[in-house]
Each structure stands twice: as structure tokens, then as C-alpha cells.
Scaffold this motif. Sequence first.
Motif, PDB file in Angstrom:
ATOM      1  N   SER A 131      38.173 -37.923 -48.074  1.00 26.77           N
ATOM      2  CA  SER A 131      39.544 -38.307 -47.714  1.00 26.77           C
ATOM      3  C   SER A 131      40.416 -37.075 -47.493  1.00 26.77           C
ATOM      4  O   SER A 131      41.289 -37.074 -46.626  1.00 26.77           O
ATOM      5  CB  SER A 131      40.163 -39.174 -48.800  1.00 26.77           C
ATOM      6  N   ALA A 132      40.188 -36.039 -48.280  1.00 26.58           N
ATOM      7  CA  ALA A 132      41.009 -34.834 -48.194  1.00 26.58           C
ATOM      8  C   ALA A 132      40.599 -33.914 -47.042  1.00 26.58           C
ATOM      9  O   ALA A 132      41.456 -33.357 -46.357  1.00 26.58           O
ATOM     10  CB  ALA A 132      40.946 -34.073 -49.511  1.00 26.58           C
ATOM     11  N   PHE A 133      39.290 -33.759 -46.810  1.00 23.87           N
ATOM     12  CA  PHE A 133      38.812 -32.756 -45.865  1.00 23.87           C
ATOM     13  C   PHE A 133      38.088 -33.321 -44.646  1.00 23.87           C
ATOM     14  O   PHE A 133      37.806 -32.586 -43.707  1.00 23.87           O
ATOM     15  CB  PHE A 133      37.875 -31.764 -46.567  1.00 23.87           C
ATOM     16  N   GLY A 134      37.724 -34.588 -44.683  1.00 20.45           N
ATOM     17  CA  GLY A 134      36.999 -35.177 -43.562  1.00 20.45           C
ATOM     18  C   GLY A 134      35.526 -34.803 -43.566  1.00 20.45           C
ATOM     19  O   GLY A 134      35.036 -34.110 -44.471  1.00 20.45           O
ATOM     20  N   GLY A 135      34.807 -35.232 -42.545  1.00 23.10           N
ATOM     21  CA  GLY A 135      33.373 -34.975 -42.450  1.00 23.10           C
ATOM     22  C   GLY A 135      33.047 -33.504 -42.296  1.00 23.10           C
ATOM     23  O   GLY A 135      32.103 -32.985 -42.891  1.00 23.10           O
ATOM     24  N   THR A 136      33.838 -32.801 -41.486  1.00 24.73           N
ATOM     25  CA  THR A 136      33.611 -31.368 -41.290  1.00 24.73           C
ATOM     26  C   THR A 136      33.813 -30.611 -42.592  1.00 24.73           C
ATOM     27  O   THR A 136      33.067 -29.680 -42.906  1.00 24.73           O
ATOM     28  CB  THR A 136      34.564 -30.826 -40.213  1.00 24.73           C
ATOM     29  N   GLY A 137      34.796 -31.017 -43.349  1.00 26.34           N
ATOM     30  CA  GLY A 137      35.042 -30.378 -44.645  1.00 26.34           C
ATOM     31  C   GLY A 137      33.901 -30.589 -45.619  1.00 26.34           C
ATOM     32  O   GLY A 137      33.555 -29.685 -46.383  1.00 26.34           O
ATOM     33  N   LEU A 138      33.291 -31.792 -45.590  1.00 24.62           N
ATOM     34  CA  LEU A 138      32.135 -32.038 -46.460  1.00 24.62           C
ATOM     35  C   LEU A 138      30.970 -31.132 -46.101  1.00 24.62           C
ATOM     36  O   LEU A 138      30.285 -30.603 -46.978  1.00 24.62           O
ATOM     37  CB  LEU A 138      31.697 -33.496 -46.370  1.00 24.62           C
ATOM     38  N   VAL A 139      30.726 -30.943 -44.802  1.00 25.76           N
ATOM     39  CA  VAL A 139      29.637 -30.057 -44.378  1.00 25.76           C
ATOM     40  C   VAL A 139      29.920 -28.634 -44.835  1.00 25.76           C
ATOM     41  O   VAL A 139      29.029 -27.951 -45.354  1.00 25.76           O
ATOM     42  CB  VAL A 139      29.453 -30.115 -42.842  1.00 25.76           C
ATOM     43  N   LEU A 140      31.152 -28.189 -44.673  1.00 25.39           N
ATOM     44  CA  LEU A 140      31.513 -26.836 -45.088  1.00 25.39           C
ATOM     45  C   LEU A 140      31.400 -26.671 -46.605  1.00 25.39           C
ATOM     46  O   LEU A 140      30.875 -25.661 -47.089  1.00 25.39           O
ATOM     47  CB  LEU A 140      32.930 -26.511 -44.620  1.00 25.39           C
ATOM     48  N   LEU A 141      31.871 -27.660 -47.362  1.00 25.52           N
ATOM     49  CA  LEU A 141      31.762 -27.589 -48.822  1.00 25.52           C
ATOM     50  C   LEU A 141      30.302 -27.554 -49.272  1.00 25.52           C
ATOM     51  O   LEU A 141      29.946 -26.808 -50.190  1.00 25.52           O
ATOM     52  CB  LEU A 141      32.477 -28.770 -49.465  1.00 25.52           C
ATOM     53  N   LYS A 142      29.463 -28.357 -48.619  1.00 25.45           N
ATOM     54  CA  LYS A 142      28.039 -28.357 -48.967  1.00 25.45           C
ATOM     55  C   LYS A 142      27.416 -26.993 -48.678  1.00 25.45           C
ATOM     56  O   LYS A 142      26.671 -26.449 -49.500  1.00 25.45           O
ATOM     57  CB  LYS A 142      27.299 -29.441 -48.185  1.00 25.45           C
ATOM     58  N   ALA A 143      27.737 -26.419 -47.519  1.00 31.94           N
ATOM     59  CA  ALA A 143      27.191 -25.117 -47.162  1.00 31.94           C
ATOM     60  C   ALA A 143      27.663 -24.035 -48.131  1.00 31.94           C
ATOM     61  O   ALA A 143      26.886 -23.161 -48.531  1.00 31.94           O
ATOM     62  CB  ALA A 143      27.571 -24.760 -45.727  1.00 31.94           C
ATOM     63  N   LEU A 144      28.922 -24.095 -48.522  1.00 35.18           N
ATOM     64  CA  LEU A 144      29.431 -23.118 -49.493  1.00 35.18           C
ATOM     65  C   LEU A 144      28.795 -23.281 -50.854  1.00 35.18           C
ATOM     66  O   LEU A 144      28.503 -22.303 -51.550  1.00 35.18           O
ATOM     67  CB  LEU A 144      30.952 -23.218 -49.591  1.00 35.18           C
ATOM     68  N   LEU A 145      28.545 -24.524 -51.264  1.00 36.54           N
ATOM     69  CA  LEU A 145      27.892 -24.771 -52.552  1.00 36.54           C
ATOM     70  C   LEU A 145      26.459 -24.247 -52.554  1.00 36.54           C
ATOM     71  O   LEU A 145      26.024 -23.610 -53.516  1.00 36.54           O
ATOM     72  CB  LEU A 145      27.896 -26.259 -52.873  1.00 36.54           C
ATOM     73  N   VAL A 146      25.734 -24.473 -51.478  1.00 35.32           N
ATOM     74  CA  VAL A 146      24.354 -23.961 -51.387  1.00 35.32           C
ATOM     75  C   VAL A 146      24.370 -22.432 -51.372  1.00 35.32           C
ATOM     76  O   VAL A 146      23.529 -21.792 -52.012  1.00 35.32           O
ATOM     77  CB  VAL A 146      23.655 -24.535 -50.132  1.00 35.32           C
ATOM     78  N   THR A 147      25.328 -21.864 -50.678  1.00 36.39           N
ATOM     79  CA  THR A 147      25.442 -20.395 -50.668  1.00 36.39           C
ATOM     80  C   THR A 147      25.762 -19.848 -52.055  1.00 36.39           C
ATOM     81  O   THR A 147      25.190 -18.847 -52.475  1.00 36.39           O
ATOM     82  CB  THR A 147      26.536 -19.961 -49.666  1.00 36.39           C
ATOM     83  N   ALA A 148      26.629 -20.537 -52.777  1.00 36.21           N
ATOM     84  CA  ALA A 148      26.950 -20.115 -54.145  1.00 36.21           C
ATOM     85  C   ALA A 148      25.732 -20.202 -55.051  1.00 36.21           C
ATOM     86  O   ALA A 148      25.561 -19.389 -55.973  1.00 36.21           O
ATOM     87  CB  ALA A 148      28.099 -20.940 -54.692  1.00 36.21           C
ATOM     88  N   LEU A 149      24.868 -21.175 -54.800  1.00 35.07           N
ATOM     89  CA  LEU A 149      23.652 -21.302 -55.615  1.00 35.07           C
ATOM     90  C   LEU A 149      22.699 -20.130 -55.422  1.00 35.07           C
ATOM     91  O   LEU A 149      21.870 -19.862 -56.291  1.00 35.07           O
ATOM     92  CB  LEU A 149      22.952 -22.620 -55.303  1.00 35.07           C
ATOM     93  N   THR A 150      22.797 -19.429 -54.306  1.00 33.66           N
ATOM     94  CA  THR A 150      21.928 -18.257 -54.105  1.00 33.66           C
ATOM     95  C   THR A 150      22.304 -17.111 -55.032  1.00 33.66           C
ATOM     96  O   THR A 150      21.502 -16.219 -55.247  1.00 33.66           O
ATOM     97  CB  THR A 150      21.962 -17.782 -52.641  1.00 33.66           C
ATOM     98  N   TRP A 151      23.511 -17.116 -55.561  1.00 29.90           N
ATOM     99  CA  TRP A 151      23.938 -16.081 -56.504  1.00 29.90           C
ATOM    100  C   TRP A 151      23.324 -16.314 -57.883  1.00 29.90           C
ATOM    101  O   TRP A 151      23.265 -15.382 -58.692  1.00 29.90           O
ATOM    102  CB  TRP A 151      25.451 -16.069 -56.630  1.00 29.90           C
ATOM    103  N   VAL A 152      22.923 -17.525 -58.163  1.00 24.82           N
ATOM    104  CA  VAL A 152      22.394 -17.851 -59.497  1.00 24.82           C
ATOM    105  C   VAL A 152      20.975 -17.344 -59.644  1.00 24.82           C
ATOM    106  O   VAL A 152      20.159 -17.382 -58.812  1.00 24.82           O
ATOM    107  CB  VAL A 152      22.452 -19.372 -59.741  1.00 24.82           C
TER     108      VAL A 152
END
Length: 87
Positions: free
Chosen positions: A66-87
Motif C-alpha cells: 500500500s505504501a510503496f506499490g509493486g515496484t517498491g516491493l521488488v526494490l525492498l526484496k532486492a535490498l533485503l537480499v543484498t543486505a543478507l550478503t553482508w551476513v
Amino acid sequence: MKRLFAFLAASFVETNSDLWRHLATGRLLAHRDYHFGVDPFAYTTQGVYWANPSWLYDWLLYVLYSAFGGTGLVLLKALLVTALTWV
């Protein structure tokens, strides 16, 4: 280089029907139309207790959509996966 690959690999639109079920359940939760213990999308489970272990994820996903739309969900998912590479 690994982080760039992780970001690009996760930058795709979800195409499975589970996303829409999660969003629909999240919408019911957000509008307070959801009844715990009842499957809102199946007519064959009347009178049967149904536990939804992902209700919090459903609600959060709907709020983010609702806040970011479909494009925002894709971007959030990509950022989350990228953050997981730091772990």
C-alpha cells in the motif's frame, strides 16, 4: 561484485499466485475483516479450524504494498537480499 549480483538476481517481479493470496489476506487483516481460525478463501473448510502461521507477514506485505506499490516491493526484496550478503 557479489552484492551487485545479489541485487540484480533478486530484482524480478513475483509471478506466482501466493503473492496475491498474501496480499488479499493482508488486506482483510488491515481492514479488520479477517477472522482467525477461518480460511477466508476456501468453501470446503467450513467448520474446520484453520491456522494461518503467516498472518503477520501477510499484514506487513500489504502495508508495504500500500505504501510503496509493486515496484517498491521488488526494490525492498532486492535490498533485503543484498543486505543478507553482508551476513
